[in-house]
Design a protein around this motif. Structure first.
Motif, PDB file in Angstrom:
ATOM      1  N   ASP A 100      -2.635  -4.137   6.137  1.00 48.38           N
ATOM      2  CA  ASP A 100      -1.416  -4.534   6.835  1.00 48.38           C
ATOM      3  C   ASP A 100      -0.182  -4.308   5.984  1.00 48.38           C
ATOM      4  O   ASP A 100       0.938  -4.434   6.472  1.00 48.38           O
ATOM      5  N   ASP A 101      -0.385  -4.020   4.715  1.00 50.92           N
ATOM      6  CA  ASP A 101       0.743  -3.887   3.789  1.00 50.92           C
ATOM      7  C   ASP A 101       0.503  -2.718   2.838  1.00 50.92           C
ATOM      8  O   ASP A 101       0.167  -2.920   1.671  1.00 50.92           O
ATOM      9  N   PRO A 102       0.677  -1.478   3.314  1.00 55.04           N
ATOM     10  CA  PRO A 102       0.446  -0.336   2.418  1.00 55.04           C
ATOM     11  C   PRO A 102       1.376  -0.324   1.223  1.00 55.04           C
ATOM     12  O   PRO A 102       1.003   0.158   0.149  1.00 55.04           O
ATOM     13  N   GLY A 103       2.582  -0.877   1.388  1.00 55.74           N
ATOM     14  CA  GLY A 103       3.500  -0.942   0.256  1.00 55.74           C
ATOM     15  C   GLY A 103       2.967  -1.794  -0.881  1.00 55.74           C
ATOM     16  O   GLY A 103       3.299  -1.571  -2.051  1.00 55.74           O
ATOM     17  N   GLY A 104       2.118  -2.765  -0.560  1.00 60.80           N
ATOM     18  CA  GLY A 104       1.519  -3.599  -1.591  1.00 60.80           C
ATOM     19  C   GLY A 104       0.481  -2.877  -2.413  1.00 60.80           C
ATOM     20  O   GLY A 104       0.018  -3.399  -3.436  1.00 60.80           O
ATOM     21  N   LEU A 105       0.105  -1.670  -1.974  1.00 60.14           N
ATOM     22  CA  LEU A 105      -0.884  -0.869  -2.703  1.00 60.14           C
ATOM     23  C   LEU A 105      -0.247   0.285  -3.477  1.00 60.14           C
ATOM     24  O   LEU A 105      -0.956   1.172  -3.946  1.00 60.14           O
ATOM     25  N   ARG A 106       1.064   0.265  -3.617  1.00 57.15           N
ATOM     26  CA  ARG A 106       1.712   1.353  -4.353  1.00 57.15           C
ATOM     27  C   ARG A 106       1.137   1.469  -5.764  1.00 57.15           C
ATOM     28  O   ARG A 106       1.013   0.478  -6.480  1.00 57.15           O
ATOM     29  N   ASP A 107       0.801   2.679  -6.124  1.00 55.20           N
ATOM     30  CA  ASP A 107       0.271   2.983  -7.460  1.00 55.20           C
ATOM     31  C   ASP A 107      -0.961   2.150  -7.796  1.00 55.20           C
ATOM     32  O   ASP A 107      -1.210   1.822  -8.966  1.00 55.20           O
ATOM     33  N   ALA A 108      -1.742   1.804  -6.776  1.00 52.92           N
ATOM     34  CA  ALA A 108      -2.921   0.967  -6.995  1.00 52.92           C
ATOM     35  C   ALA A 108      -4.139   1.557  -6.306  1.00 52.92           C
ATOM     36  O   ALA A 108      -4.025   2.300  -5.323  1.00 52.92           O
ATOM     37  N   GLU A 109      -5.304   1.227  -6.832  1.00 52.68           N
ATOM     38  CA  GLU A 109      -6.575   1.596  -6.225  1.00 52.68           C
ATOM     39  C   GLU A 109      -7.445   0.348  -6.218  1.00 52.68           C
ATOM     40  O   GLU A 109      -7.658  -0.268  -7.266  1.00 52.68           O
ATOM     41  N   ILE A 110      -7.935  -0.039  -5.040  1.00 51.75           N
ATOM     42  CA  ILE A 110      -8.705  -1.264  -4.916  1.00 51.75           C
ATOM     43  C   ILE A 110     -10.077  -0.962  -4.318  1.00 51.75           C
ATOM     44  O   ILE A 110     -10.228   0.001  -3.564  1.00 51.75           O
ATOM     45  N   PRO A 111     -11.084  -1.766  -4.632  1.00 46.33           N
ATOM     46  CA  PRO A 111     -12.387  -1.577  -3.988  1.00 46.33           C
ATOM     47  C   PRO A 111     -12.272  -1.817  -2.487  1.00 46.33           C
ATOM     48  O   PRO A 111     -11.498  -2.667  -2.032  1.00 46.33           O
ATOM     49  N   PHE A 112     -13.026  -1.052  -1.721  1.00 43.03           N
ATOM     50  CA  PHE A 112     -13.037  -1.200  -0.266  1.00 43.03           C
ATOM     51  C   PHE A 112     -14.481  -1.387   0.178  1.00 43.03           C
ATOM     52  O   PHE A 112     -15.342  -0.568  -0.150  1.00 43.03           O
ATOM     53  N   HIS A 113     -14.731  -2.447   0.920  1.00 43.38           N
ATOM     54  CA  HIS A 113     -16.101  -2.781   1.316  1.00 43.38           C
ATOM     55  C   HIS A 113     -16.534  -1.903   2.495  1.00 43.38           C
ATOM     56  O   HIS A 113     -16.098  -2.105   3.629  1.00 43.38           O
ATOM     57  N   ALA A 114     -17.346  -0.921   2.214  1.00 44.40           N
ATOM     58  CA  ALA A 114     -17.882  -0.032   3.252  1.00 44.40           C
ATOM     59  C   ALA A 114     -19.240   0.476   2.799  1.00 44.40           C
ATOM     60  O   ALA A 114     -19.421   1.674   2.526  1.00 44.40           O
ATOM     61  N   PRO A 115     -20.221  -0.424   2.692  1.00 46.72           N
ATOM     62  CA  PRO A 115     -21.536  -0.008   2.168  1.00 46.72           C
ATOM     63  C   PRO A 115     -22.216   1.047   3.021  1.00 46.72           C
ATOM     64  O   PRO A 115     -22.943   1.900   2.493  1.00 46.72           O
ATOM     65  N   ASP A 116     -21.997   1.006   4.344  1.00 45.78           N
ATOM     66  CA  ASP A 116     -22.621   2.016   5.202  1.00 45.78           C
ATOM     67  C   ASP A 116     -22.045   3.397   4.939  1.00 45.78           C
ATOM     68  O   ASP A 116     -22.776   4.401   4.911  1.00 45.78           O
ATOM     69  N   LEU A 117     -20.740   3.480   4.730  1.00 48.06           N
ATOM     70  CA  LEU A 117     -20.110   4.758   4.389  1.00 48.06           C
ATOM     71  C   LEU A 117     -20.633   5.252   3.042  1.00 48.06           C
ATOM     72  O   LEU A 117     -20.969   6.442   2.891  1.00 48.06           O
ATOM     73  N   HIS A 118     -20.711   4.365   2.087  1.00 44.39           N
ATOM     74  CA  HIS A 118     -21.175   4.745   0.758  1.00 44.39           C
ATOM     75  C   HIS A 118     -22.603   5.281   0.806  1.00 44.39           C
ATOM     76  O   HIS A 118     -22.904   6.344   0.239  1.00 44.39           O
ATOM     77  N   THR A 119     -23.474   4.579   1.509  1.00 45.36           N
ATOM     78  CA  THR A 119     -24.875   4.997   1.600  1.00 45.36           C
ATOM     79  C   THR A 119     -24.995   6.371   2.262  1.00 45.36           C
ATOM     80  O   THR A 119     -25.741   7.246   1.796  1.00 45.36           O
ATOM     81  N   ALA A 120     -24.245   6.573   3.356  1.00 48.43           N
ATOM     82  CA  ALA A 120     -24.353   7.832   4.099  1.00 48.43           C
ATOM     83  C   ALA A 120     -23.810   9.011   3.299  1.00 48.43           C
ATOM     84  O   ALA A 120     -24.408  10.095   3.276  1.00 48.43           O
ATOM     85  N   VAL A 121     -22.675   8.826   2.636  1.00 48.25           N
ATOM     86  CA  VAL A 121     -22.091   9.922   1.852  1.00 48.25           C
ATOM     87  C   VAL A 121     -22.954  10.210   0.622  1.00 48.25           C
ATOM     88  O   VAL A 121     -23.147  11.378   0.250  1.00 48.25           O
ATOM     89  N   MET A 122     -23.480   9.177  -0.007  1.00 48.50           N
ATOM     90  CA  MET A 122     -24.377   9.380  -1.143  1.00 48.50           C
ATOM     91  C   MET A 122     -25.572  10.232  -0.732  1.00 48.50           C
ATOM     92  O   MET A 122     -25.977  11.158  -1.453  1.00 48.50           O
ATOM     93  N   ALA A 123     -26.143   9.922   0.424  1.00 48.97           N
ATOM     94  CA  ALA A 123     -27.299  10.691   0.901  1.00 48.97           C
ATOM     95  C   ALA A 123     -26.919  12.146   1.148  1.00 48.97           C
ATOM     96  O   ALA A 123     -27.663  13.071   0.806  1.00 48.97           O
ATOM     97  N   ALA A 124     -25.736  12.367   1.749  1.00 48.52           N
ATOM     98  CA  ALA A 124     -25.298  13.730   2.043  1.00 48.52           C
ATOM     99  C   ALA A 124     -25.053  14.530   0.765  1.00 48.52           C
ATOM    100  O   ALA A 124     -25.425  15.701   0.667  1.00 48.52           O
ATOM    101  N   MET A 125     -24.440  13.893  -0.231  1.00 44.90           N
ATOM    102  CA  MET A 125     -24.111  14.607  -1.463  1.00 44.90           C
ATOM    103  C   MET A 125     -25.319  14.773  -2.382  1.00 44.90           C
ATOM    104  O   MET A 125     -25.323  15.639  -3.250  1.00 44.90           O
ATOM    105  N   SER A 126     -26.341  13.972  -2.190  1.00 40.26           N
ATOM    106  CA  SER A 126     -27.528  14.057  -3.043  1.00 40.26           C
ATOM    107  C   SER A 126     -28.542  15.061  -2.518  1.00 40.26           C
ATOM    108  O   SER A 126     -29.380  15.565  -3.272  1.00 40.26           O
TER     109      SER A 126
END
Length: 270
Positions: A100-126
């Motif tokens: 809701d606040d992209p300006g609050g993420l300026r120059d920042a990188e935060i963890p994003f909870h998406a285990p299903d995305l992580h699992t699927a992309v890991m499988a594709a890249m492996s």
């Protein structure tokens, strides 16, 4: 792709880098999937310096998923060993789904909870993973990863609203019109007020419209200086709407930390 190296300050340093366009129905939600891969000798480090797009990125790596906010300066990452990343450069219309606040993420990188995305992309890249070269297996692996990421995004990011489409149009205009240098010019072309553009940029990008304009012009300047040594710095400045050589040099120093001539020399040495 026309923009294959846009934003990469020293593309020759990259062991392997690819940008894959989304399916047509999703071009209003992300611009492309970007995939670097590397396999470096022990003890070797490759520093990747970037002048980021004025946008957010959702990034999958072996250690997890992260959300990177809009950057106000150049950034870098040191690559070592063997690895990869699969990132999506988000269009403004997709941003409210993630924050809701992209300006609050300026120059920042935060963890994003998406285990299903992580699992699927890991499988594709492996699957069939070899080295970082551009062989047929590598291309198929990247295509699978890009398709997996696109399917995940499509299931979670709705078709843009009218307001979100207006934010996308603002980004498209700024990116494509190289003569655009002021916010009031953008407002006139889009048929809205300057205040409306400021509101759209605040909600969907996290940077002011003028910062977006300056970022695209600076990316263009860096690409021209790197790609064509016959062009004068003064000529590049004039073509992209800078008042003179000095104004371009000031913009380079403020955002990148070096001068146009210094950048041209260092890029030529890569």
């Amino acid at each position: 792709m026309e923009e294959q190296w846009r934003g990469l300050l020293y593309p020759a340093r990259l062991p392997a880098f690819h940008r894959l366009l989304p399916p047509d129905p999703l071009r209003d939600r992300f611009r492309w999937v970007w995939i670097p891969e590397w396999d470096l000798a022990p003890g070797k480090v490759s520093r990747q310096e970037v002048l980021p797009f004025p946008a957010l990125n959702l990034v999958v790596q072996e250690e997890g998923v992260s959300l990177s906010g809009p950057a106000t300066r150049r950034s870098f990452r040191d690559l070592a060993g063997r690895g990869w990343a699969v990132g999506m450069l988000l269009r403004p219309a997709a941003v409210p789904v993630f924050t809701d606040d992209p300006g609050g993420l300026r120059d920042a990188e935060i963890p994003f909870h998406a285990p299903d995305l992580h699992t699927a992309v890991m499988a594709a890249m492996s699957c069939g993973a070899g080295g970082a070269g551009d062989d047929d297996d590598g291309a198929r692996r990247r295509d699978r990863a890009a398709s997996t990421a696109a399917e995940w995004l499509e299931a979670r990011v709705p078709v843009p609203t009218a307001e979100a489409e207006a934010a996308n149009r603002l980004e498209d205009l700024i990116q494509s019109d190289r003569e655009l240098t002021r916010v009031d010019q953008a407002a006139d072309q889009l048929g809205v007020s300057v205040r409306t553009l400021q509101r759209l940029a605040r909600r969907f990008v996290g940077l002011p419209p003028l910062a977006m304009i300056r970022r695209y012009r600076l990316q263009e300047a860096a690409e021209r200086l790197r790609g064509n040594t016959e062009l004068s710095i003064a000529g590049v400045a004039a073509d992209l709407g800078y008042a003179d050589h000095a104004h371009l040099a000031n913009a380079f120093r403020e955002v990148l930390g070096f001068t146009p001539s210094g950048y041209r020399r260092s890029a030529a040495q890569q």
